[in-house]
Design a protein around this motif. Sequence first.
Motif, short mmCIF file in Angstrom:
data_model
loop_
_atom_site.label_atom_id
_atom_site.label_comp_id
_atom_site.label_asym_id
_atom_site.label_seq_id
_atom_site.Cartn_x
_atom_site.Cartn_y
_atom_site.Cartn_z
N PHE A 43 4.93 -8.68 -9.03
CA PHE A 43 5.08 -8.64 -7.57
C PHE A 43 3.72 -8.29 -6.97
N VAL A 44 3.25 -9.12 -6.04
CA VAL A 44 1.94 -8.90 -5.40
C VAL A 44 2.12 -8.87 -3.90
N ASP A 45 1.71 -7.77 -3.27
CA ASP A 45 1.70 -7.67 -1.81
C ASP A 45 0.29 -7.98 -1.33
N VAL A 46 0.14 -9.12 -0.67
CA VAL A 46 -1.17 -9.59 -0.21
C VAL A 46 -1.45 -8.97 1.16
N GLY A 47 -2.45 -8.10 1.21
CA GLY A 47 -2.71 -7.32 2.42
C GLY A 47 -1.75 -6.16 2.47
N CYS A 48 -1.84 -5.28 1.45
CA CYS A 48 -0.80 -4.25 1.26
C CYS A 48 -0.93 -3.08 2.21
N GLY A 49 -2.04 -2.98 2.97
CA GLY A 49 -2.16 -1.87 3.91
C GLY A 49 -2.06 -0.52 3.23
N LYS A 50 -1.14 0.32 3.72
CA LYS A 50 -0.97 1.67 3.17
C LYS A 50 0.03 1.73 2.02
N GLY A 51 0.59 0.59 1.64
CA GLY A 51 1.36 0.54 0.41
C GLY A 51 2.85 0.77 0.49
N ARG A 52 3.44 0.75 1.68
CA ARG A 52 4.88 1.01 1.76
C ARG A 52 5.68 -0.05 1.00
N VAL A 53 5.33 -1.31 1.16
CA VAL A 53 6.07 -2.38 0.48
C VAL A 53 5.99 -2.20 -1.03
N LEU A 54 4.85 -1.74 -1.55
CA LEU A 54 4.71 -1.52 -2.98
C LEU A 54 5.69 -0.47 -3.48
N LEU A 55 5.85 0.59 -2.70
CA LEU A 55 6.77 1.66 -3.09
C LEU A 55 8.21 1.17 -3.13
N VAL A 56 8.57 0.32 -2.17
CA VAL A 56 9.93 -0.23 -2.17
C VAL A 56 10.11 -1.20 -3.35
N ASP A 105 -12.91 -10.53 10.84
CA ASP A 105 -12.41 -11.54 11.79
C ASP A 105 -11.16 -12.24 11.27
N GLN A 106 -10.91 -12.19 9.97
CA GLN A 106 -9.75 -12.85 9.39
C GLN A 106 -8.52 -11.96 9.39
N ALA A 107 -8.75 -10.65 9.48
CA ALA A 107 -7.65 -9.69 9.29
C ALA A 107 -6.76 -9.62 10.53
N VAL A 108 -5.49 -9.29 10.28
CA VAL A 108 -4.51 -9.04 11.33
C VAL A 108 -4.16 -7.56 11.29
N GLY A 109 -3.80 -6.97 12.43
CA GLY A 109 -3.53 -5.54 12.51
C GLY A 109 -2.46 -5.07 11.54
N TYR A 110 -2.59 -3.81 11.11
CA TYR A 110 -1.63 -3.21 10.20
C TYR A 110 -0.49 -2.55 10.97
N VAL A 111 0.73 -2.91 10.62
CA VAL A 111 1.91 -2.20 11.07
C VAL A 111 2.86 -2.19 9.87
N PRO A 112 3.48 -1.06 9.55
CA PRO A 112 4.29 -1.00 8.33
C PRO A 112 5.57 -1.80 8.45
N LEU A 128 -2.65 0.12 13.18
CA LEU A 128 -4.10 0.10 13.00
C LEU A 128 -4.62 -1.31 13.21
N MET A 129 -5.78 -1.43 13.84
CA MET A 129 -6.38 -2.74 14.09
C MET A 129 -7.67 -2.88 13.29
N PRO A 130 -8.05 -4.11 12.93
CA PRO A 130 -9.23 -4.34 12.10
C PRO A 130 -10.53 -3.67 12.58
N PRO A 131 -10.78 -3.56 13.89
CA PRO A 131 -12.03 -2.88 14.28
C PRO A 131 -12.12 -1.45 13.78
N ASP A 132 -10.99 -0.82 13.46
CA ASP A 132 -10.99 0.56 12.98
C ASP A 132 -11.13 0.66 11.47
N TRP A 133 -11.20 -0.48 10.75
CA TRP A 133 -11.24 -0.46 9.30
C TRP A 133 -12.67 -0.66 8.79
N SER A 134 -12.87 -0.29 7.56
CA SER A 134 -14.12 -0.62 6.87
C SER A 134 -13.85 -1.78 5.91
#
Length: 244
Positions: free
Chosen positions: A100-113, A71-78, A57-63
């Motif tokens: 433990f803090v995931d900065v820019g956690c996206g859909k949360g996979r790292v949190l689950l691990v 403009d600061q965000a980088v695309g999401y890839v798990p 997912l890329m930032p133009p597709d996000w709210s």
Amino acid sequence: MSRPVSLRAKGRILRDSVATLGVGGTLRRILVYYLTYRPGEDRSFDRRHGTDTSGLLMPPDWSFEDESLRDQAVGYVPSPARVTRAMLGALDVALEPFSFVDVGCGKGRVLLVAAELPFRQVVGVEASPALAIVARDNLQRARNLRVRCRDLRVDIGDAMTWPLPAGDLILHLYHPFGPDVLTGFLARVDDSLAREPRRLRLLYLRERPEISEVFAATSWLRRLRAVRCVDPLYSWAVFGAGDS
């Protein structure tokens, strides 16, 4: 949506490739294509755990609540779970006192691990409300995980203003923003440690040259370990501060 390539068209592509690259060159490129790992297409974690963490997912597709963050965000890839587990396994501290803090956690996979380990709490920070909602849903629906940390949550917020938790801290960053924003974020972390001295570990995945320059200029952080992979997408480093 792209149309499927017909068998006849595939044959024509193969014929033209052999004519242009030769048999050996064509075979090498076929092997590279089919053996290349595509993290956005890998749904093995989601099939195993009943989640939705895949996709590119890329930032133009996000709210965003604050559109200036786009403009600061980088695309999401798990991040592959295996990579996250390798990074967490490299930590040199007992985990129980740490948040433990995931900065820019996206859909949360790292949190689950991370929740498979006995952290004091596991928190995701995400600037996109749409992605944060997906992450929260994943925390609720995930199955077949050996969860050892029950204090999990996802906060919607800007990493530059979101209040860091008190106590010992582990930060995980999968290249969530560019070098300028990273510089400002690290200055915030430094200020927080000055106000409340405590131990810090920072895990950074996909350390590109411009990111390495930022860390090299951050004198209060010590590089504890660096791992280089054949695919630079999965090169990572561990930094530390606050140890007496």
